[in-house]
Scaffold this motif. Structure first.
Motif, PDB file in Angstrom:
ATOM      1  N   MET A  74       0.826  -1.213   0.000  1.00  0.00           N
ATOM      2  CA  MET A  74       0.000   0.000   0.000  1.00  0.00           C
ATOM      3  C   MET A  74       0.858   1.260   0.000  1.00  0.00           C
ATOM      4  O   MET A  74       0.620   2.198  -0.768  1.00  0.00           O
ATOM      5  N   TYR A  75       1.868   1.276   0.886  1.00  0.00           N
ATOM      6  CA  TYR A  75       2.707   2.472   1.006  1.00  0.00           C
ATOM      7  C   TYR A  75       3.554   2.683  -0.249  1.00  0.00           C
ATOM      8  O   TYR A  75       3.782   3.821  -0.662  1.00  0.00           O
ATOM      9  N   HIS A 154      -5.627  -1.938   0.529  1.00  0.00           N
ATOM     10  CA  HIS A 154      -5.967  -0.927  -0.459  1.00  0.00           C
ATOM     11  C   HIS A 154      -4.736  -0.612  -1.303  1.00  0.00           C
ATOM     12  O   HIS A 154      -3.633  -0.461  -0.769  1.00  0.00           O
ATOM     13  N   ILE A 155      -4.941  -0.489  -2.604  1.00  0.00           N
ATOM     14  CA  ILE A 155      -3.884  -0.052  -3.516  1.00  0.00           C
ATOM     15  C   ILE A 155      -4.418   1.150  -4.298  1.00  0.00           C
ATOM     16  O   ILE A 155      -5.521   1.095  -4.849  1.00  0.00           O
ATOM     17  N   GLY A 204     -18.950   1.717   5.551  1.00  0.00           N
ATOM     18  CA  GLY A 204     -18.096   1.462   6.700  1.00  0.00           C
ATOM     19  C   GLY A 204     -17.236   2.691   6.909  1.00  0.00           C
ATOM     20  O   GLY A 204     -17.467   3.729   6.286  1.00  0.00           O
ATOM     21  N   ASN A 205     -16.227   2.566   7.751  1.00  0.00           N
ATOM     22  CA  ASN A 205     -15.377   3.732   7.967  1.00  0.00           C
ATOM     23  C   ASN A 205     -14.321   3.880   6.879  1.00  0.00           C
ATOM     24  O   ASN A 205     -13.605   4.889   6.840  1.00  0.00           O
ATOM     25  N   SER A 206     -14.228   2.900   6.002  1.00  0.00           N
ATOM     26  CA  SER A 206     -13.152   2.917   5.019  1.00  0.00           C
ATOM     27  C   SER A 206     -13.630   2.366   3.685  1.00  0.00           C
ATOM     28  O   SER A 206     -14.291   1.300   3.661  1.00  0.00           O
ATOM     29  N   PRO A 207     -13.355   3.058   2.573  1.00  0.00           N
ATOM     30  CA  PRO A 207     -12.675   4.339   2.535  1.00  0.00           C
ATOM     31  C   PRO A 207     -13.636   5.499   2.805  1.00  0.00           C
ATOM     32  O   PRO A 207     -14.737   5.533   2.279  1.00  0.00           O
ATOM     33  N   MET A 281      -8.080   0.250  -5.256  1.00  0.00           N
ATOM     34  CA  MET A 281      -8.417  -1.153  -5.461  1.00  0.00           C
ATOM     35  C   MET A 281      -8.386  -1.860  -4.110  1.00  0.00           C
ATOM     36  O   MET A 281      -7.394  -1.805  -3.390  1.00  0.00           O
ATOM     37  N   HIS A 282      -9.491  -2.534  -3.788  1.00  0.00           N
ATOM     38  CA  HIS A 282      -9.637  -3.249  -2.521  1.00  0.00           C
ATOM     39  C   HIS A 282      -9.629  -4.744  -2.830  1.00  0.00           C
ATOM     40  O   HIS A 282     -10.589  -5.271  -3.388  1.00  0.00           O
TER      41      HIS A 282
END
Length: 353
Positions: A74-75, A154-155, A204-207, A281-282
């Protein structure tokens, strides 16, 4: 005499035609000017609503190998995408709720917080997420006015702008979050005097991209609702692994917050087959295909990529690409994982449980 009358009529008609042409030309000019002014005013209003467009990317995680390799990928893509044109991404923080530093502290900007007291999460590790955000918001120095709440799987596939305006957050709508179908359970936490259950967004809380000051108000309520839901046997059974998502949706509604629902916020292979103009992208679902490129979801495929296959350590470098006929989104996912793992040092040795 007849000639003079005809000439007079022609002059009158020409005059009338000239007046009409002038009127229409003037009307079109004024309409164009007003339209441009309206567009400019709307643009100015949006700029005023977003006094600081950049948002801080925050992801909650544990120190497990499973979370670590996802965070590294992800990072990697965050760093590649954040400087691209159209991106309004600010700084990045991995909120580590294991209560102690790990070996990624020098690689990924990290803020260590405490987990919930032992036993309080009842084995539902995600329950630590709202508590982690409460601690981070209280103790960290966050420069940006907005926050993106993200997850390790997540990407970033396209430069992400700030999708929130003012005090209205942006969120992705999940098809399986159905307040209408769960009214009986939800009324335990969202009483009738608060309004119809449709006030609870299907999220939800994400994203979610949300104003930091608003998140500071919602987060403690999110913790309390999460714990109450987990403590209620009927609710725990009804919501299962999405309990914490419902808790965020309810907490937001209790504060009168409605989200701008953006389907383009995220794609989820294998169900979303094209990337197009989506932003995140999840890869939470397993991608299973036979060698003909046909989806075999629910049955292990001859070719597969499933993050849960790598609970104890990272996937190997240079994963084989899917067979011909597999959707673009799945091909893109594997290529992006492969690029990240090829460029991240000590990939196969650093993250082992």
């Amino acid at each position: 005499m007849i000639v003079r009358k005809s000439v007079g009529r022609v002059k009158s008609l020409l005059f009338l035609l000239t007046v009409l042409l002038f009127f229409f030309a003037t009307y079109n000019l004024v309409a164009t000017i007003m339209e441009h002014k309206a567009d400019g005013l709307e643009h100015s209003n949006r700029k005023l609503m977003r006094s600081n467009a950049k948002f801080h990317v925050a992801v909650t995680a544990t120190d497990s190998a499973y979370n670590q390799w996802q965070c590294r990928i992800m990072y990697y893509w965050y760093e590649k995408v954040k400087e691209m044109r159209g991106s309004e991404m600010g700084k990045f923080t991995r909120i580590l709720h294991s209560g102690r530093p790990d070996q990624l502290m020098d690689e990924i900007p990290t803020f260590v917080v405490d987990p919930l007291p032992e036993g309080l999460d009842r084995g539902y590790i995600v329950l630590n997420r709202p508590w982690a955000f409460v601690q981070w918001l209280e103790k960290a120095d966050i420069q940006e006015e907005y926050i993106l709440m993200a997850e390790p799987d997540h990407i970033f596939v396209n430069p992400l702008p700030n999708l929130a305006y003012g005090s209205q957050p942006a969120a992705f709508p999940f098809f399986y979050i159905k307040p209408n179908e769960n009214e009986k359970v939800l009324r335990k936490f969202y009483p009738e005097e608060k309004g119809h259950v449709t006030n609870i967004d299907p999220i939800g809380n994400s994203p979610v991209i949300i104003k930091k000051s608003l998140m500071e108000e919602i987060a403690p309520t999110w913790v309390n609702v999460s714990l109450r839901m987990k403590d209620d046997a009927e609710t725990d059974k009804a919501f299962g692994w999405v309990l914490e998502m419902y808790a965020y949706a309810v907490a937001s509604a209790l504060h009168g917050v409605k989200h701008n629902l953006r389907k383009d916020f995220m794609l989820q292979p294998p169900w979303d087959v094209r990337v197009e103009d989506r932003f995140i992208m999840h890869y939470t679902y397993g991608c299973d295909y036979n060698l003909k490129g046909e989806l075999t979801y629910g049955k292990i495929g001859e070719w597969r990529f499933d993050k849960r296959s790598y609970l104890m350590g990272p996937p190997p470098r240079n994963l084989p690409l899917p067979p011909q006929g597999v959707p673009e989104s799945v091909v893109r996912l594997v290529k992006m994982v492969n690029e990240a793992t090829a460029n991240l040092p000590e990939w196969e040795s650093l993250n082992k449980s």
